[in-house]
Design an enzyme around this catalytic site. Structure first.
Site, PDB file in Angstrom:
ATOM      1  N   MET A   1       0.855  -1.181   0.000  1.00  0.00           N
ATOM      2  CA  MET A   1       0.000   0.000   0.000  1.00  0.00           C
ATOM      3  C   MET A   1       0.887   1.225   0.000  1.00  0.00           C
ATOM      4  SD  MET A   1      -3.098   0.896  -0.099  1.00  0.00           S
ATOM      5  CE  MET A   1      -3.788  -0.695   0.299  1.00  0.00           C
ATOM      6  N   CYS A   2       0.475   2.222  -0.747  1.00  0.00           N
ATOM      7  CA  CYS A   2       1.253   3.458  -0.823  1.00  0.00           C
ATOM      8  C   CYS A   2       0.312   4.642  -0.683  1.00  0.00           C
ATOM      9  CB  CYS A   2       2.000   3.543  -2.156  1.00  0.00           C
ATOM     10  SG  CYS A   2       3.150   2.176  -2.436  1.00  0.00           S
ATOM     11  N   GLY A   3       0.896   5.816  -0.494  1.00  0.00           N
ATOM     12  CA  GLY A   3       0.123   7.040  -0.414  1.00  0.00           C
ATOM     13  C   GLY A   3       0.442   7.945  -1.590  1.00  0.00           C
TER      14      GLY A   3
END
Length: 554
Positions: A1-3
């Site tokens: 997961m990344c932002g």
């Protein structure tokens, strides 16, 4: 997961607020990067921020990706399992950026745009992205066909500001979710003060109106003779093949985290585990795919609901009361654990009892409300509470042979969710109602409606609630190939409301999945009834039984 956080503004640099920066870092704790691009003659800047949760490849890959020759920039949050039908080896973000840069250099602006769209259309897997193609001065952005990753936008026409973000900066209603109905592009570099004109491109270049989420055509046919879904029906084995292949991509080759937990370094995967049919089948099939040395954590969440706790104390008449062990999902979870242990001897399943006191629920309320915005009903909040605390993965766990349970936090950064099974295989009461009223035709229409609106509903909300803890939730039932198979399979090969439980031994809703559970040796799981998470974990109606799910959060 990344932002992801991308800002188009007239200022020289626009960075996230302190609170938003913290939320983006929570999503991607392994790396933070920032690139500032200058946009054409308009004197605007595009500030691109990425945070990274490293789950692909053998190293932490820095983002945003930036092409030193053209100045193009990619912020990527997702898992591309396949591109153009081929499995991706190594880091998927690097592979996609290389293909986008190649398409960008293909020639004229229109050809480059079509090439970029073609690359994005061939990706299989969950993702959200923002790609600034500098040669054409165009910002491309969007979410995958089913909306499995969050992306929101904010636009201020007065000053020409346009923001994309994985999580909203505030609960301002001006923040809206990017619809997963296509790939968007925004031409930049116009004269100062010019209005922003966002355009949508269909997921299919030659779009067909009857495609469901750009994936396949729903089978609306009705049987011409009496049919009965049984253990020998072809769809049972086909489902096992489809689901096993989906899980293979999602549970194998998960790298060790950059900071390892030496105590429990055998565990890379955890299951959001209510003990229900969907999650139990996922846990059982994951066992078949992982080497024997790996553990599988089962995250079972239960809440202290003061309204229910008061009733339990009254009924106990002074006796001891454990509000967590009395939760329906805790009872079901422990029963299903026994099924798993019987059918998977030798596998190390850790049952993590995530107990959430009412005081802790209140302490985190503001954070959860901010994360789920623009969703803002009591039902949204009660569901998000359960997902938020389950994803944190902190609870009591009794290791095999240990005298008593001890505090434990799962080291797994990949979470498996059974979401999607009800929509695909007819697990809701409304599916039985549709059949009783209009037969197979009504059932097929109701299933088509449910699958068609999957991406437009709550997956972005759920992503924001769970990714907050630096975890990535994966949805094996929502693999594009599995979804295509499911919607192209006739309804009576998935659920069987025409025949009673006495014929097959399991109830009609999601019968194909129940029959698979029987085949896998989990008889109790196969007969488990459907229960909404907010009632199973008791996050619903905490203060009063009179509040409605549609009530706006106060």
């Amino acid at each position: 997961m990344c932002g992801i956080h991308v800002v188009l503004s007239s200022s020289s640099r626009h960075t996230p607020s302190q609170d938003l920066d913290a939320r983006l870092r929570n999503r991607g704790p392994d790396h933070l990067g920032r690139v500032v691009a200058h946009v054409g003659p308009s004197a605007q800047t595009l500030t691109c921020t990425s945070t990274v949760l490293a789950l692909r490849g053998d190293h932490v890959t820095a983002q945003p990706f930036c092409d030193p020759q053209t100045g193009s920039v990619l912020c990527w949050n997702g898992e591309a399992w396949r591109i153009a039908g081929r499995e991706v080896e190594g880091n998927d973000g690097e592979a996609i950026f290389g293909l986008l840069a190649e398409a960008s250099a293909s020639g004229a602006a229109l050809d480059a745009r079509d090439g970029i769209l073609d690359v994005l259309r061939t990706i299989e897997g969950p993702f959200a992205f923002a790609y600034f193609d500098k040669p054409s001065q165009t910002l491309f952005f969007g979410r995958d066909r089913l909306g499995r990753r969050s992306l929101e936008f904010y636009q201020d026409e007065a000053n020409g500001t346009f923001i994309l973000s994985s999580v909203p900066e505030t609960c301002d209603p001006a923040w809206k979710e990017v619809e997963p109905d296509g790939i968007y592009h925004l031409p930049l570099g116009a004269t100062p003060g010019a209005s922003l004109a966002v355009s949508r491109n269909d997921w299919q270049a030659d779009s067909q109106g009857d495609l469901i989420s750009g994936i396949g055509v729903f089978n609306l046919s009705a049987p011409t003779e009496a049919v009965c879904l049984s253990a020998s029906s072809p769809s049972v084995q086909l489902l096992r093949q489809q689901l096993s292949e989906s899980l293979r991509l999602r549970v194998r080759n998960i790298p060790k985290p950059p900071v390892e937990d030496a105590t429990h370094d055998d565990t890379r995967v955890a299951v959001l585990f209510s003990g229900g049919l969907d999650c139990s089948v996922l846990a059982r099939l994951t066992h078949e795919l992982l080497d024997d040395g790996y553990g599988i954590d089962l995250l079972n969440v239960a809440f202290e609901n003061p309204r229910v706790a008061a009733q339990l104390k009254k009924e106990a008449r002074g006796g001891p009361v454990n509000p967590y062990e009395a939760c329906p999902d805790r009872i079901t979870g422990r029963k299903s654990l026994e099924d798993l242990q019987r059918s998977c001897p030798g596998r190390r399943f850790r049952f993590v009892a995530v107990n959430v006191p009412y005081s802790e629920t209140l302490a985190h309320r503001k954070e959860v409300v901010s994360l789920i915005s623009p969703h803002d009903t009591e039902m949204d909040l009660s569901i998000a509470y359960a997902l938020y605390f389950a994803a944190r993965g902190q609870g009591l766990c009794a290791e095999t042979g240990a005298p008593e349970a001890a505090q434990y936090t799962t080291p797994a950064r990949v979470l498996l969710s059974g979401l999607g099974a009800d929509e695909l295989f007819g697990g809701y009461v409304r599916h039985a109602t549709a059949f009783s009223r209009q037969g197979h035709a009504g059932l097929a229409d109701e299933l088509k409606l449910d699958v068609g609106r999957l991406g437009k509903r709550n997956l972005g909300r759920d992503d924001r609630a769970m990714a907050h803890w630096g975890k990535e939730v994966r949805f094996p039932f929502l693999d594009e190939r599995l979804v295509r198979w499911a919607i192209e399979t006739p309804a009576w090969e998935k659920c069987d409301f025409a025949n009673g439980e006495d014929i097959s031994g399991v109830e009609a809703g999601k019968r194909v999945l129940r029959l698979l559970a029987l085949e896998l040796g989990m008889e109790g799981v196969a007969r488990e009834k459907k229960r909404a998470i907010q009632f199973g974990a008791r996050t619903a109606k905490m203060e009063t039984s009179k509040v409605k799910g549609t009530t706006r959060i106060s």
